[in-house]
Enzyme design. Structure first.
Site, PDB file in Angstrom:
ATOM      1  N   ARG A  74       0.839  -1.201   0.000  1.00  0.00           N
ATOM      2  CA  ARG A  74       0.000   0.000   0.000  1.00  0.00           C
ATOM      3  C   ARG A  74       0.880   1.260   0.000  1.00  0.00           C
ATOM      4  O   ARG A  74       0.553   2.260  -0.638  1.00  0.00           O
ATOM      5  CB  ARG A  74      -0.895  -0.042   1.249  1.00  0.00           C
ATOM      6  CG  ARG A  74      -1.897   1.071   1.350  1.00  0.00           C
ATOM      7  CD  ARG A  74      -3.130   0.792   0.529  1.00  0.00           C
ATOM      8  NE  ARG A  74      -4.040   1.924   0.612  1.00  0.00           N
ATOM      9  CZ  ARG A  74      -5.331   1.873   0.370  1.00  0.00           C
ATOM     10  NH1 ARG A  74      -5.891   0.726  -0.006  1.00  0.00           N
ATOM     11  NH2 ARG A  74      -6.089   2.932   0.464  1.00  0.00           N
ATOM     12  N   ASN A 116     -11.813  16.752  -0.233  1.00  0.00           N
ATOM     13  CA  ASN A 116     -12.693  15.628  -0.570  1.00  0.00           C
ATOM     14  C   ASN A 116     -14.140  16.053  -0.374  1.00  0.00           C
ATOM     15  O   ASN A 116     -14.451  16.844   0.523  1.00  0.00           O
ATOM     16  CB  ASN A 116     -12.389  14.444   0.348  1.00  0.00           C
ATOM     17  CG  ASN A 116     -13.212  13.210   0.010  1.00  0.00           C
ATOM     18  OD1 ASN A 116     -13.582  12.994  -1.143  1.00  0.00           O
ATOM     19  ND2 ASN A 116     -13.516  12.404   1.020  1.00  0.00           N
ATOM     20  N   THR A 117     -15.002  15.541  -1.220  1.00  0.00           N
ATOM     21  CA  THR A 117     -16.428  15.782  -1.016  1.00  0.00           C
ATOM     22  C   THR A 117     -17.081  14.495  -0.519  1.00  0.00           C
ATOM     23  O   THR A 117     -16.847  13.411  -1.051  1.00  0.00           O
ATOM     24  CB  THR A 117     -17.107  16.318  -2.297  1.00  0.00           C
ATOM     25  OG1 THR A 117     -18.505  16.464  -2.048  1.00  0.00           O
ATOM     26  CG2 THR A 117     -16.898  15.430  -3.508  1.00  0.00           C
ATOM     27  N   HIS A 118     -17.890  14.653   0.529  1.00  0.00           N
ATOM     28  CA  HIS A 118     -18.542  13.497   1.153  1.00  0.00           C
ATOM     29  C   HIS A 118     -20.057  13.723   1.159  1.00  0.00           C
ATOM     30  O   HIS A 118     -20.519  14.847   1.365  1.00  0.00           O
ATOM     31  CB  HIS A 118     -18.039  13.315   2.587  1.00  0.00           C
ATOM     32  CG  HIS A 118     -18.683  12.142   3.280  1.00  0.00           C
ATOM     33  ND1 HIS A 118     -18.382  10.843   2.952  1.00  0.00           N
ATOM     34  CD2 HIS A 118     -19.611  12.091   4.263  1.00  0.00           C
ATOM     35  CE1 HIS A 118     -19.111  10.030   3.707  1.00  0.00           C
ATOM     36  NE2 HIS A 118     -19.859  10.758   4.511  1.00  0.00           N
ATOM     37  N   GLY A 152      -7.284  10.836   9.101  1.00  0.00           N
ATOM     38  CA  GLY A 152      -8.441  10.044   9.520  1.00  0.00           C
ATOM     39  C   GLY A 152      -9.397   9.782   8.370  1.00  0.00           C
ATOM     40  O   GLY A 152      -9.138  10.145   7.224  1.00  0.00           O
ATOM     41  N   ASP A 154     -12.629  10.801   6.705  1.00  0.00           N
ATOM     42  CA  ASP A 154     -13.625  11.872   6.602  1.00  0.00           C
ATOM     43  C   ASP A 154     -13.630  12.778   7.840  1.00  0.00           C
ATOM     44  O   ASP A 154     -14.687  13.213   8.297  1.00  0.00           O
ATOM     45  CB  ASP A 154     -15.031  11.272   6.390  1.00  0.00           C
ATOM     46  CG  ASP A 154     -15.132  10.494   5.076  1.00  0.00           C
ATOM     47  OD1 ASP A 154     -14.390  10.815   4.138  1.00  0.00           O
ATOM     48  OD2 ASP A 154     -15.952   9.567   5.002  1.00  0.00           O
TER      49      ASP A 154
END
Ligand code: GRF
Length: 209
Positions: A74, A116-118, A152, A154
């Site tokens: 990873r 980021n969009t959540h 973390g 979100d």
């Protein structure tokens, strides 16, 4: 920390996707107006099947794909993704439905300019299944959250939120689609402001002048 707008040129955006790319499409469309102040310089995905890749290549935008499985670890994937994004010299990196958590190398390079969009009102219902969990919980208002990514899930500093009502007869699909409408508008509006005006991050507080 203060991030100044790019002087005398549009803000360079790299957009990361995993899916159909409706958020990407909205950004590409907004960027056709020079007054918007930004340009999508590359689109990256974690899978070849991401429909947004075609949207990007049709718009003449460079694309790249980094599949986790193609790398021995990873961390090796994280390093490759970081390098591929960095090659395009972004001012701002946008996760628009990118379904992978980035690692420490990526964050070291881009934290503070990776957003980021959540599709819920964070901190409620983080993770991959937010609208379903919101519906099952029975909340009457949910929405979309735009935030700076941290280590973390979100959990980073919030840039903007849009409230969306839950209707009595909603199922996961209808609620998800209603959220997406608000989410796209918020993303386009907020990225334009970041591009034109810059931003300041102070702990969890985000200010756009
Ligand atoms: C967005 O609703 C995002 O919040 C969620 O996935 C969706 C991406 O949609 N994680 P699209 O690929 O931009 O159409």
């Amino acid at each position: 920390m203060r991030y100044a707008p790019a002087a005398g040129r549009p803000c360079r955006l790299v957009v990361l996707i995993s899916g159909t790319g409706s958020n990407l499409a909205a950004l590409l469309d907004a960027c056709t107006d020079p007054a918007y102040g930004a340009t999508v310089v590359a689109v990256g995905a974690d899978r070849e099947s991401a429909g947004g890749l075609k949207l990007a290549s049709d718009a003449g935008v460079a694309t790249f794909v980094d599949r986790v499985k193609e790398y021995p670890t990873r961390d090796a994937w994280d390093l490759a993704l970081t390098e591929h994004v960095a090659e395009h010299g972004p001012d701002l990196v946008i996760s628009a439905g990118f379904l992978k958590l980035v690692g420490p190398v990526f964050l070291d390079r881009f934290e503070g300019r990776y957003i980021n969009t959540h599709n819920t009102l964070l901190p409620a219902f983080p993770g991959m299944d937010g609208p379903r969990e919101a519906l099952e919980y029975g909340v009457k208002i949910t929405g979309a959250t735009l935030f700076f990514v941290d280590a973390g899930m979100d959990s980073g500093p919030i840039l903007a939120q849009a409230a969306v009502p839950v209707h009595q007869d909603d199922d996961v699909e209808t609620l998800t689609e209603r959220i997406k409408v608000a989410e796209r508008a918020q993303l386009v509006e907020c990225v334009g402001r970041l591009a034109r005006d810059g931003w300041t991050l102070s702990g969890r507080r985000v200010t756009i002048p």
